[in-house]
Design an enzyme around this catalytic site. Sequence first.
Site, PDB file in Angstrom:
ATOM      1  N   HIS A  92       9.847   8.296  14.207  1.00  0.00           N
ATOM      2  CA  HIS A  92       8.684   7.443  13.895  1.00  0.00           C
ATOM      3  C   HIS A  92       7.403   8.282  13.810  1.00  0.00           C
ATOM      4  CE1 HIS A  92       7.512   2.964  14.017  1.00  0.00           C
ATOM      5  NE2 HIS A  92       6.630   3.633  13.305  1.00  0.00           N
ATOM      6  N   GLN A  93       7.450   9.292  12.960  1.00  0.00           N
ATOM      7  CA  GLN A  93       6.293  10.184  12.830  1.00  0.00           C
ATOM      8  C   GLN A  93       5.614  10.093  11.458  1.00  0.00           C
ATOM      9  OE1 GLN A  93       8.556  14.197  12.938  1.00  0.00           O
ATOM     10  NE2 GLN A  93       6.919  14.582  11.475  1.00  0.00           N
ATOM     11  N   ALA A  94       6.089   9.137  10.622  1.00  0.00           N
ATOM     12  CA  ALA A  94       5.547   9.099   9.261  1.00  0.00           C
ATOM     13  C   ALA A  94       4.026   8.898   9.253  1.00  0.00           C
ATOM     14  CB  ALA A  94       6.235   8.010   8.448  1.00  0.00           C
ATOM     15  N   PHE A  95       3.524   8.165  10.231  1.00  0.00           N
ATOM     16  CA  PHE A  95       2.078   7.866  10.271  1.00  0.00           C
ATOM     17  C   PHE A  95       1.262   9.046  10.784  1.00  0.00           C
ATOM     18  CE2 PHE A  95       0.999   7.678  14.799  1.00  0.00           C
ATOM     19  CZ  PHE A  95       2.263   7.792  15.353  1.00  0.00           C
ATOM     20  N   THR A 105      11.422   4.269   6.036  1.00  0.00           N
ATOM     21  CA  THR A 105      10.272   4.603   6.892  1.00  0.00           C
ATOM     22  C   THR A 105       9.497   3.323   7.227  1.00  0.00           C
ATOM     23  OG1 THR A 105       8.821   5.025   4.989  1.00  0.00           O
ATOM     24  CG2 THR A 105       9.991   6.931   5.897  1.00  0.00           C
ATOM     25  N   SER A 106      10.133   2.138   7.047  1.00  0.00           N
ATOM     26  CA  SER A 106       9.387   0.898   7.308  1.00  0.00           C
ATOM     27  C   SER A 106       9.570   0.470   8.774  1.00  0.00           C
ATOM     28  CB  SER A 106       9.804  -0.196   6.330  1.00  0.00           C
ATOM     29  OG  SER A 106      11.164  -0.533   6.466  1.00  0.00           O
ATOM     30  N   ARG A 107      10.601  -0.286   9.064  1.00  0.00           N
ATOM     31  CA  ARG A 107      10.932  -0.641  10.441  1.00  0.00           C
ATOM     32  C   ARG A 107      12.453  -0.605  10.570  1.00  0.00           C
ATOM     33  NH1 ARG A 107       6.537   0.425  11.645  1.00  0.00           N
ATOM     34  NH2 ARG A 107       4.919  -0.847  12.613  1.00  0.00           N
ATOM     35  N   ASP A 131      13.080   7.321   9.501  1.00  0.00           N
ATOM     36  CA  ASP A 131      11.991   7.620  10.428  1.00  0.00           C
ATOM     37  C   ASP A 131      11.922   6.550  11.509  1.00  0.00           C
ATOM     38  OD1 ASP A 131       9.633   9.152  11.253  1.00  0.00           O
ATOM     39  OD2 ASP A 131       8.485   7.376  10.653  1.00  0.00           O
ATOM     40  N   LYS A 176       0.825  -1.215   0.000  1.00  0.00           N
ATOM     41  CA  LYS A 176       0.000   0.000   0.000  1.00  0.00           C
ATOM     42  C   LYS A 176       0.862   1.270   0.000  1.00  0.00           C
ATOM     43  CE  LYS A 176      -2.231  -1.809   3.527  1.00  0.00           C
ATOM     44  NZ  LYS A 176      -1.829  -3.222   3.345  1.00  0.00           N
ATOM     45  N   ILE A 177       1.883   1.303   0.856  1.00  0.00           N
ATOM     46  CA  ILE A 177       2.705   2.518   0.959  1.00  0.00           C
ATOM     47  C   ILE A 177       3.664   2.625  -0.235  1.00  0.00           C
ATOM     48  CG2 ILE A 177       4.471   3.708   2.339  1.00  0.00           C
ATOM     49  CD1 ILE A 177       3.105   2.346   4.841  1.00  0.00           C
ATOM     50  N   GLU A 203      14.926   1.872  18.593  1.00  0.00           N
ATOM     51  CA  GLU A 203      14.159   3.091  18.888  1.00  0.00           C
ATOM     52  C   GLU A 203      13.313   2.997  20.157  1.00  0.00           C
ATOM     53  OE1 GLU A 203      11.722   3.135  15.232  1.00  0.00           O
ATOM     54  OE2 GLU A 203       9.948   2.911  16.511  1.00  0.00           O
TER      55      GLU A 203
HETATM   56  P1  NAD Z   1       1.819  -3.841   2.873  1.00  0.00           P
HETATM   57  O1  NAD Z   1       1.614  -5.152   3.548  1.00  0.00           O
HETATM   58  O2  NAD Z   1       0.690  -3.238   2.093  1.00  0.00           O
HETATM   59  O3  NAD Z   1       3.079  -3.923   1.881  1.00  0.00           O
HETATM   60  C1  NAD Z   1       4.275  -4.550   2.236  1.00  0.00           C
HETATM   61  C2  NAD Z   1       4.900  -5.066   0.955  1.00  0.00           C
HETATM   62  O4  NAD Z   1       6.177  -5.633   1.295  1.00  0.00           O
HETATM   63  C3  NAD Z   1       4.080  -6.172   0.275  1.00  0.00           C
HETATM   64  O5  NAD Z   1       3.898  -5.874  -1.102  1.00  0.00           O
HETATM   65  C4  NAD Z   1       4.910  -7.424   0.474  1.00  0.00           C
HETATM   66  O6  NAD Z   1       4.793  -8.361  -0.596  1.00  0.00           O
HETATM   67  C5  NAD Z   1       6.317  -6.821   0.529  1.00  0.00           C
HETATM   68  N1  NAD Z   1       7.286  -7.723   1.132  1.00  0.00           N
HETATM   69  C6  NAD Z   1       7.115  -8.672   2.102  1.00  0.00           C
HETATM   70  N2  NAD Z   1       8.250  -9.351   2.314  1.00  0.00           N
HETATM   71  C7  NAD Z   1       9.167  -8.821   1.462  1.00  0.00           C
HETATM   72  C8  NAD Z   1      10.536  -9.117   1.197  1.00  0.00           C
HETATM   73  N3  NAD Z   1      11.161 -10.092   1.847  1.00  0.00           N
HETATM   74  N4  NAD Z   1      11.177  -8.375   0.269  1.00  0.00           N
HETATM   75  C9  NAD Z   1      10.518  -7.403  -0.439  1.00  0.00           C
HETATM   76  N5  NAD Z   1       9.232  -7.093  -0.235  1.00  0.00           N
HETATM   77  C10 NAD Z   1       8.561  -7.789   0.705  1.00  0.00           C
HETATM   78  O7  NAD Z   1       2.317  -2.846   4.002  1.00  0.00           O
HETATM   79  P2  NAD Z   1       2.287  -1.257   3.992  1.00  0.00           P
HETATM   80  O8  NAD Z   1       0.998  -0.776   4.571  1.00  0.00           O
HETATM   81  O9  NAD Z   1       2.729  -0.760   2.664  1.00  0.00           O
HETATM   82  O10 NAD Z   1       3.424  -0.949   5.087  1.00  0.00           O
HETATM   83  C11 NAD Z   1       4.781  -1.310   4.876  1.00  0.00           C
HETATM   84  C12 NAD Z   1       5.533  -1.207   6.174  1.00  0.00           C
HETATM   85  O11 NAD Z   1       5.619   0.176   6.545  1.00  0.00           O
HETATM   86  C13 NAD Z   1       4.819  -1.860   7.381  1.00  0.00           C
HETATM   87  O12 NAD Z   1       5.089  -3.230   7.487  1.00  0.00           O
HETATM   88  C14 NAD Z   1       5.372  -1.094   8.543  1.00  0.00           C
HETATM   89  O13 NAD Z   1       6.495  -1.771   9.040  1.00  0.00           O
HETATM   90  C15 NAD Z   1       5.807   0.239   7.939  1.00  0.00           C
HETATM   91  N6  NAD Z   1       5.037   1.376   8.461  1.00  0.00           N
HETATM   92  C16 NAD Z   1       5.706   2.401   9.019  1.00  0.00           C
HETATM   93  C17 NAD Z   1       5.015   3.491   9.519  1.00  0.00           C
HETATM   94  C18 NAD Z   1       5.709   4.695  10.127  1.00  0.00           C
HETATM   95  O14 NAD Z   1       5.065   5.511  10.789  1.00  0.00           O
HETATM   96  N7  NAD Z   1       7.012   4.857   9.912  1.00  0.00           N
HETATM   97  C19 NAD Z   1       3.605   3.499   9.481  1.00  0.00           C
HETATM   98  C20 NAD Z   1       2.961   2.418   8.874  1.00  0.00           C
HETATM   99  C21 NAD Z   1       3.668   1.353   8.372  1.00  0.00           C
END
Ligand code: NAD
Length: 335
Positions: A295-298, A232-234, A258, A154-155, A263
Amino acid sequence: MHVAIFSTKSYDRQFLSAANAAYCHKLSFFDARLSAETIQLATGAEAVCAFVNDEVDRDVLAGLASRGIRLVALRSAGVNNVDLEAAQREGITVARVPAYSPYAVAEHTMALILTLNRKTHRAYNRVREGNFALEGLLGFDLNAKTAGVIGTGKIGEIVAKILTGFGCNVLAYDVRPNPACEAMGVRYVSMEELFPSCDLITLHCPLTPATHHLINAEAVRRLKPGVMLVNTSRGGVVDTRAVIKGLKDGTIGSLGLDVYEEETDLFFEDLSNRFISDDVFARLLTFPNVLMTGHQAFFTKEALANIAETTMANITAFEASGRAVHEVTVERGRG
Ligand code: NAD
């Protein structure tokens, strides 16, 4: 239901209370993070509500089960802080908020990219001090650059769309390619091809055993010299020590974070009257080409409203039927 809500700030209380007006659950708000030390705060509740840095490990889950708690409602999409197998063994349902605003995170990612590139954070300070010199502020055109998006869910899909709008040539890596990305001209490649080809790489995959330290010393060696790296993932997706080495030898031209692997003891708190005891984090802060947010992206109004609404829907459905709307399976934790 009586819900013990951990790691709450004023904004959590505001949005959760507003969403609860339609449901009338009994909400007990706690500042404390959920951990083995604070679990007693959940005594008397029927569900707990947790956030990204709460420790929902095996011991905590056993403690929750012994208190009769059958639901952990996460206010996050990521589930990496929960031992899902232990939850299953204890008969505890875990629910999450799968999508609250992918735009919030994607747009913050762009804020990091644009700020790092055009150095507006440094320009802001300079201009306020009457310093109008441009040395050190040189950026590059995003147009026609090659950007790599790792994780196009999604992101990542929205980031890819925005980068396409900036005129970037977008490459992507995902274990499950997204047809919407392919339709907008994103080209899926192997990580071997993506690493040396990209001027900018942004990470949007979840933290799983497969993605832990995806950016490690070996990956850094394969990057295009001077690359901009954004996460901005984890935090655990990046090996911070390897990235510091890459910054020192110039392989990494700039870094936007982020999230940070350690953290938990830092983010979401005002520590400005203390010293930072994490030397790795402190080292990151010394680089002029590193930009970090806590961690403010959300953190947008829309996201907080959606998180609160979905959390209340999860709790309400569980109370009525024993099933939450967005339950988390053990498979999700494995990635
Ligand atoms: P999502 O589940 O819609 O998308 C994640 C994508 O990663 C999927 O397309 C999946 O197939 C892919 N993926 C899984 N394993 C993988 C791998 N080994 N290699 C490559 N791609 C792989 O999730 P999303 O809503 O897009 O969110 C993504 C991440 O962003 C979340 O898991 C979360 O950790 C992080 N996040 C961070 C914040 C923030 O405030 N910084 C807020 C929300 C989410």
